[in-house]
Scaffold this motif. Structure first.
Motif, PDB file in Angstrom:
ATOM      1  N   TRP A   1       3.571  -8.371  -5.236  1.00 34.53           N
ATOM      2  CA  TRP A   1       4.670  -7.893  -4.396  1.00 34.53           C
ATOM      3  C   TRP A   1       4.422  -6.470  -3.916  1.00 34.53           C
ATOM      4  O   TRP A   1       4.742  -6.130  -2.779  1.00 34.53           O
ATOM      5  CB  TRP A   1       5.999  -7.999  -5.137  1.00 34.53           C
ATOM      6  CG  TRP A   1       6.383  -9.401  -5.410  1.00 34.53           C
ATOM      7  CD1 TRP A   1       6.454 -10.024  -6.622  1.00 34.53           C
ATOM      8  CD2 TRP A   1       6.700 -10.407  -4.434  1.00 34.53           C
ATOM      9  NE1 TRP A   1       6.801 -11.341  -6.469  1.00 34.53           N
ATOM     10  CE2 TRP A   1       6.963 -11.607  -5.136  1.00 34.53           C
ATOM     11  CE3 TRP A   1       6.789 -10.413  -3.052  1.00 34.53           C
ATOM     12  CZ2 TRP A   1       7.316 -12.789  -4.489  1.00 34.53           C
ATOM     13  CZ3 TRP A   1       7.130 -11.595  -2.406  1.00 34.53           C
ATOM     14  CH2 TRP A   1       7.395 -12.753  -3.123  1.00 34.53           C
ATOM     15  N   THR A   2       3.844  -5.639  -4.758  1.00 35.40           N
ATOM     16  CA  THR A   2       3.532  -4.267  -4.357  1.00 35.40           C
ATOM     17  C   THR A   2       2.560  -4.262  -3.185  1.00 35.40           C
ATOM     18  O   THR A   2       2.766  -3.564  -2.191  1.00 35.40           O
ATOM     19  CB  THR A   2       2.938  -3.491  -5.542  1.00 35.40           C
ATOM     20  OG1 THR A   2       3.878  -3.493  -6.619  1.00 35.40           O
ATOM     21  CG2 THR A   2       2.617  -2.058  -5.155  1.00 35.40           C
TER      22      THR A   2
ATOM     23  N   PHE B   1       4.359  -5.694   0.078  1.00 38.91           N
ATOM     24  CA  PHE B   1       5.271  -4.755   0.724  1.00 38.91           C
ATOM     25  C   PHE B   1       4.531  -3.552   1.286  1.00 38.91           C
ATOM     26  O   PHE B   1       4.911  -3.025   2.341  1.00 38.91           O
ATOM     27  CB  PHE B   1       6.388  -4.332  -0.225  1.00 38.91           C
ATOM     28  CG  PHE B   1       7.405  -5.414  -0.447  1.00 38.91           C
ATOM     29  CD1 PHE B   1       8.064  -6.003   0.621  1.00 38.91           C
ATOM     30  CD2 PHE B   1       7.682  -5.872  -1.715  1.00 38.91           C
ATOM     31  CE1 PHE B   1       9.002  -7.017   0.428  1.00 38.91           C
ATOM     32  CE2 PHE B   1       8.606  -6.880  -1.925  1.00 38.91           C
ATOM     33  CZ  PHE B   1       9.269  -7.451  -0.853  1.00 38.91           C
TER      34      PHE B   1
ATOM     35  N   LEU C   1       3.182  -4.812   4.574  1.00 36.78           N
ATOM     36  CA  LEU C   1       4.202  -5.028   5.591  1.00 36.78           C
ATOM     37  C   LEU C   1       4.900  -3.746   6.027  1.00 36.78           C
ATOM     38  O   LEU C   1       5.143  -3.541   7.215  1.00 36.78           O
ATOM     39  CB  LEU C   1       5.241  -6.034   5.084  1.00 36.78           C
ATOM     40  CG  LEU C   1       4.740  -7.453   4.825  1.00 36.78           C
ATOM     41  CD1 LEU C   1       5.847  -8.291   4.203  1.00 36.78           C
ATOM     42  CD2 LEU C   1       4.225  -8.085   6.103  1.00 36.78           C
ATOM     43  N   GLU C   2       5.244  -2.899   5.077  1.00 37.85           N
ATOM     44  CA  GLU C   2       6.039  -1.713   5.377  1.00 37.85           C
ATOM     45  C   GLU C   2       5.215  -0.503   5.808  1.00 37.85           C
ATOM     46  O   GLU C   2       5.640   0.263   6.659  1.00 37.85           O
ATOM     47  CB  GLU C   2       6.898  -1.330   4.166  1.00 37.85           C
ATOM     48  CG  GLU C   2       7.924  -2.371   3.795  1.00 37.85           C
ATOM     49  CD  GLU C   2       9.021  -2.507   4.846  1.00 37.85           C
ATOM     50  OE1 GLU C   2       9.424  -1.488   5.433  1.00 37.85           O
ATOM     51  OE2 GLU C   2       9.462  -3.642   5.072  1.00 37.85           O
TER      52      GLU C   2
END
Length: 95
Positions: free
Chosen positions: A39-40, A43, A46-47
């Motif tokens: 998840w890190t 994200f 994506l971010e």
């Protein structure tokens, strides 16, 4: 602003983690926590626009596969007991 951005997200993450651990069996919580690197990286990609090289993509896939395998590995009866639920009475084949 720097102190706020360091303390508030950490306090939120810690309180959410504590809440999650209080309602989930340890085995399920561990499976969820094992996906943290995935998840890190997702994200960050994506971010922030981080690029992932093939090794990182393969590592993420391995994590997800391992988590799925771990979830399928636990017998239903054991998972039910660990979750604090009662299983229906099933006659035992052992005598």
């Amino acid at each position: 602003l720097i102190v706020y951005s360091a303390l508030v997200p950490e306090a939120l993450a810690t309180s959410l983690q504590g809440r999650g651990q209080s309602v989930l069996p340890a085995s399920q919580a561990q499976v969820i926590y094992a996906t943290t690197p995935f998840w890190t990286a997702l994200f960050a990609s994506l971010e922030v626009g981080e690029s992932l090289d093939p090794n990182e993509l393969i590592g993420g896939a391995i994590i997800i596969i391992a988590v799925l395998m771990a979830g399928m590995d636990q017998p239903q009866e054991e998972a039910t007991k660990e979750a604090g639920l009662s299983a229906p009475d099933v006659p035992s084949s052992k005598k």
